[in-house]
Design an enzyme around this catalytic site. Structure first.
Site, mmCIF file in Angstrom:
data_model
loop_
_atom_site.group_PDB
_atom_site.id
_atom_site.type_symbol
_atom_site.label_atom_id
_atom_site.label_comp_id
_atom_site.label_asym_id
_atom_site.label_seq_id
_atom_site.Cartn_x
_atom_site.Cartn_y
_atom_site.Cartn_z
ATOM 1 C CG PHE A 248 -1.759 1.247 1.330
ATOM 2 C CD1 PHE A 248 -2.715 1.535 0.360
ATOM 3 C CD2 PHE A 248 -1.577 2.129 2.374
ATOM 4 C CE1 PHE A 248 -3.468 2.704 0.448
ATOM 5 C CE2 PHE A 248 -2.331 3.294 2.470
ATOM 6 C CZ PHE A 248 -3.286 3.578 1.493
ATOM 7 C CG MET B 197 5.060 31.854 -23.763
ATOM 8 S SD MET B 197 5.627 33.425 -24.440
ATOM 9 C CE MET B 197 6.746 33.969 -23.155
#
Ligand SMILES: Cc1ncc(C[n+]2csc(CCOP(=O)(O)OP(=O)(O)O)c2C)c(N)n1
Lengths: 560, 161
Positions: free
Chosen positions: A110, A468
């Site tokens: 886990f 941009m």
């Protein structure tokens, strides 16, 4: 002593004052120790990427090593963008990640991820601690590696069971790594050659990068430039390494550099690169870069940078400060009136045009903030047009006043980096320039800034575009604005929901008022959402792959 | 041009992964790679054969050197060195052809290291050329499987890396 306690003890001995982090099962033991460690301030971020950027912003603006912590698996993978950002810009960061217990490693346990594997190409080095006895030397080595030679991020992956194991506390005084011995002193013969080249040059030029700041070489650099009257141009990373108001400063070079800096590069006969790596955003077309230059001197602490992109004639491997100091002893005072005059000519030839617009212009925002803060702020940016406008307009005279993601170009860097910068410099003014795209990438860190009452001044140059990218679409994709228009929330209102001050601004008068108000607030962040002209472009602009003297100086068809 | 590079590294976990990852991410091509411990158990020697011009080679050596676990890097290109490769070749060997195969092996100073009813296993060391040549000759009998170690090399003379 338990591993977790030992870790914190070792961090204290390394002089760590603040850690940016986020807890989880695999680091819960470390957090348990932090609970009783008032000497180390822990800043709880809201996403681990924020922790890495905050540690980075702290490191860039203080010169100390930034430290961040994350849990195993998803916590650690969230750090990666921040580590890659620090790696590309050579920023000293030590990241500590929890790992599943050693017995479970490799079992797909886990929250297990192969973090040393994942971060191998984006860290200077990394460690997986498998026995508690190794912890002291690993922590020592991590800080040593991160902060010496060419600085960079180092990661320590620490399994949960090692944090819980017991061992005697030891502190290795000496760190010796057989394969790691950075060269600090430059080779004297090479330095002599460099001095001769400077003696001979008619049109010398210094091209400096972030390495000058990392090495604390600003003083030596300035002495050299003044003594030999050599003009200086800097990279985005080198901003502040040489005073931008100095008569010898040409400002930034490269894709969005100044006209005269790029002209100077293309016409100099001697180029002295210091702590800069000839990045493609700087050189433009490599085939024509510095085509009239007879001699290139390259001073860098990392031998692998020399000759990587550009052939150099006089390579000098060493610490920029030490090399420049040696060089200073070997050069005579000089003047280059004709060369300086030629450059002055270029400055007169082209001045960025002043545009009239009914709408708020991005330049106006940066300029007004610059004036109101008297150029004295620590400036942090995100990535995009706003970053370039900030770099072009907010001139800095001191090193370590600029934090911007250069190499990786990481949107979302700004806000958490500003948090780190403000934590590291509680008495200084921290200004963040961001875009509406960038700010949304890490907006959750506004909680962090509010929780710690950080008076960061955030100016969002809001153009409702990924500006941009839109600029490139405009220039190279026939104006097909694919997926770059943004529908934004009301950022001022959003800021207020976080507990910050939020101000919306649509014109110059409102802007001035907002700046004054922002500067007067001292107990919380202020976000000023500046609605600017939407389709403004950044100029000058060297299109990718073009030569530095093939700049587009202003909007096609709108000259004069 | 082909280069034989020798790298001394700390004998630690993940060192090989670091080297492989370096080659992968920088786009360098490895032709062969052999690793093993040295007389000092804390140090391993990696022998790499890579293809590239001078500039690429310079970058490869510098980047290898930059790894914290790398102790020394040497390029044997302009020095005199001995290089060897080991191969095990399992070949079809019906009794009628067995003598012929053993004879061929002997000419190459190769040894038969396993004999079975229908096959022989041959061990050969030498330069890669020599191994290529033997492989070529054994092909007509039918090679069942084979393995090569990749080149290992040491510089001639008293000097060491
Ligand atoms: C994490 C990330 N994703 C995508 C990009 C590509 N990119 C570069 S600039 C840019 C636009 C930035 O927009 P904004 O923050 O609004 O700033 P502006 O350019 O409008 O000033 C994008 C999407 C990036 N640099 N980083």
């Amino acid at each position: 002593m338990k591993g977790a306690k030992m870790l914190i003890e070792l961090l204290k001995r390394e002089g760590v004052e603040v850690i940016f982090g986020y807890p989880g099962g695999a680091v819960i033991d470390i957090y348990d120790v932090l609970f009783d460690t008032p000497e180390i301030k822990h800043v709880l971020v809201r996403h681990e990427q924020g922790a890495a950027h905050a540690a980075d912003g702290y490191a860039r603006t203080t010169g100390k090593v930034g430290v961040c912590i994350a849990t195993s698996g998803p916590g650690a993978t969230n750090l990666t963008t921040g580590l890659a950002t620090a790696y590309m810009d050579s920023v000293p960061v030590v990241a500590i990640t929890g790992q599943v217990p050693t017995k479970l490693i490799g079992k797909d346990a886990f929250q297990e991820a192969d973090v040393t594997g994942i971060t191998m190409p984006i860290t200077k080095h990394n460690f997986l601690v498998t026995h508690i006895e190794e912890l002291p030397i690993i922590v020592r080595e991590a800080f040593h590696i991160a902060s010496t030679g060419r600085p960079g991020p180092v990661l320590i992956d620490l399994p949960k069971d090692v944090q819980q194991q017991e061992a005697e506390f030891t502190f290795p005084e000496k760190v010796e790594i057989p394969g790691y011995r950075p060269t600090y002193q430059g080779h004297i013969n090479q330095i002599n050659l460099a001095a001769q080249a400077i003696e001979k040059a008619q049109k010398p030029l210094l091209y400096i990068g972030g390495g000058v700041i990392a090495a604390g070489a600003s003083g030596a650099l300035r002495e050299l430039a003044e003594k030999t009257e050599i003009p200086v141009t800097h990279t985005l990373m080198g901003k502040g390494a040489f005073p931008e108001h100095h008569r010898l400063s040409l400002g930034m070079l490269g894709m969005h550099g100044t006209y005269w800096a790029n002209k100077a590069i293309m016409n100099c006969d001697l180029l002295i690169a210091v702590g800069a790596r000839f990045d493609d955003r700087v050189t433009g077309n490599l085939k024509t870069f510095a085509r009239n230059t007879e001699t290139i001197i390259h001073i860098d602490i990392d031998p692998a940078e020399i000759g990587k992109n550009v052939k150099t004639h006089i390579p000098i491997v060493g610490d920029a400060r030490l090399v420049l100091e040696e060089l200073l002893k070997r050069v005579e005072s000089k003047k280059h009136p004709e060369w300086i005059q030629e450059i002055e000519g270029w400055k007169k030839e082209y001045q960025p045009p002043r545009k009239e617009s009914a709408k708020l212009l991005p330049h106006t925002v940066v300029e007004k903030v610059y004036q109101a803060t008297k150029g004295k702020a620590i400036v942090v940016t995100d990535v995009g047009q706003h970053q370039m406008w900030a770099a072009q307009i907010y001139l800095l005279d001191e090193p370590r006043c600029w934090a911007s993601s250069g190499g990786l170009g990481t949107m979302g860097y700004g806000l958490p980096a500003a948090v780190g910068a403000q934590i590291g410099n509680p008495d200084k003014l921290v200004v963040l320039f961001s875009g509406d795209g960038s700010i949304m990438m890490k907006i959750q860190e506004l909680v962090t800034a509010c929780n710690y009452c950080l008076p960061i001044k955030i100016f969002v140059l809001n153009n409702s575009y990924l500006g941009m990218v839109r600029q490139w679409q405009g220039c190279f994709y026939k104006g097909r604005y694919s997926c770059t228009q943004l529908k934004n929330p009301d950022l001022a209102q959003l800021a207020r929901a976080f507990g910050a001050e939020g101000i919306s601004v649509k014109n110059e008068a409102e802007l001035e008022e907002a700046i004054n108000k922002a500067l007067s607030i001292e107990d919380r962040p202020v976000l000023v959402d500046c609605h600017i002209e939407e389709e403004e472009n950044v100029y000058p602009f060297v299109p990718p792959g073009k030569s530095l003297d093939e700049m587009i100086l202003w909007e096609p068809g709108k000259e004069g | 041009m082909q280069h034989v590079i020798s790298v001394l590294v700390e004998n630690k976990p993940r060192v090989l992964a670091r080297i492989a990852s370096l080659f992968a991410r920088r786009g360098y091509n490895i032709e062969s790679l052999a690793v093993g411990p040295t007389q000092d158990p804390t140090i391993s020697r990696i022998t790499l054969v890579v293809e590239g011009d001078e500039d690429i080679l310079e970058q490869i050596t510098k980047q290898l050197h930059k790894l914290i676990d790398t102790i020394k890097v040497g390029d044997f290109t302009n020095t005199s060195f001995v290089d060897r490769e080991l191969a095990l070749i399992k070949v079809n060997a019906p009794s009628a052809l067995r003598g012929e195969i053993v004879q061929t092996a002997e000419i190459f100073r190769a040894r038969v290291v396993d004999v079975a009813e229908k096959s022989l296993m041959i061990e050969v060391t030498g330069t890669p050329d020599k191994i290529d040549a033997l492989e070529q000759l054994l092909k007509k009998y039918g090679i069942i499987e084979m393995v090569r170690t990749g080149r290992i090399a040491l510089a001639r003379g008293y000097q060491s890396l």
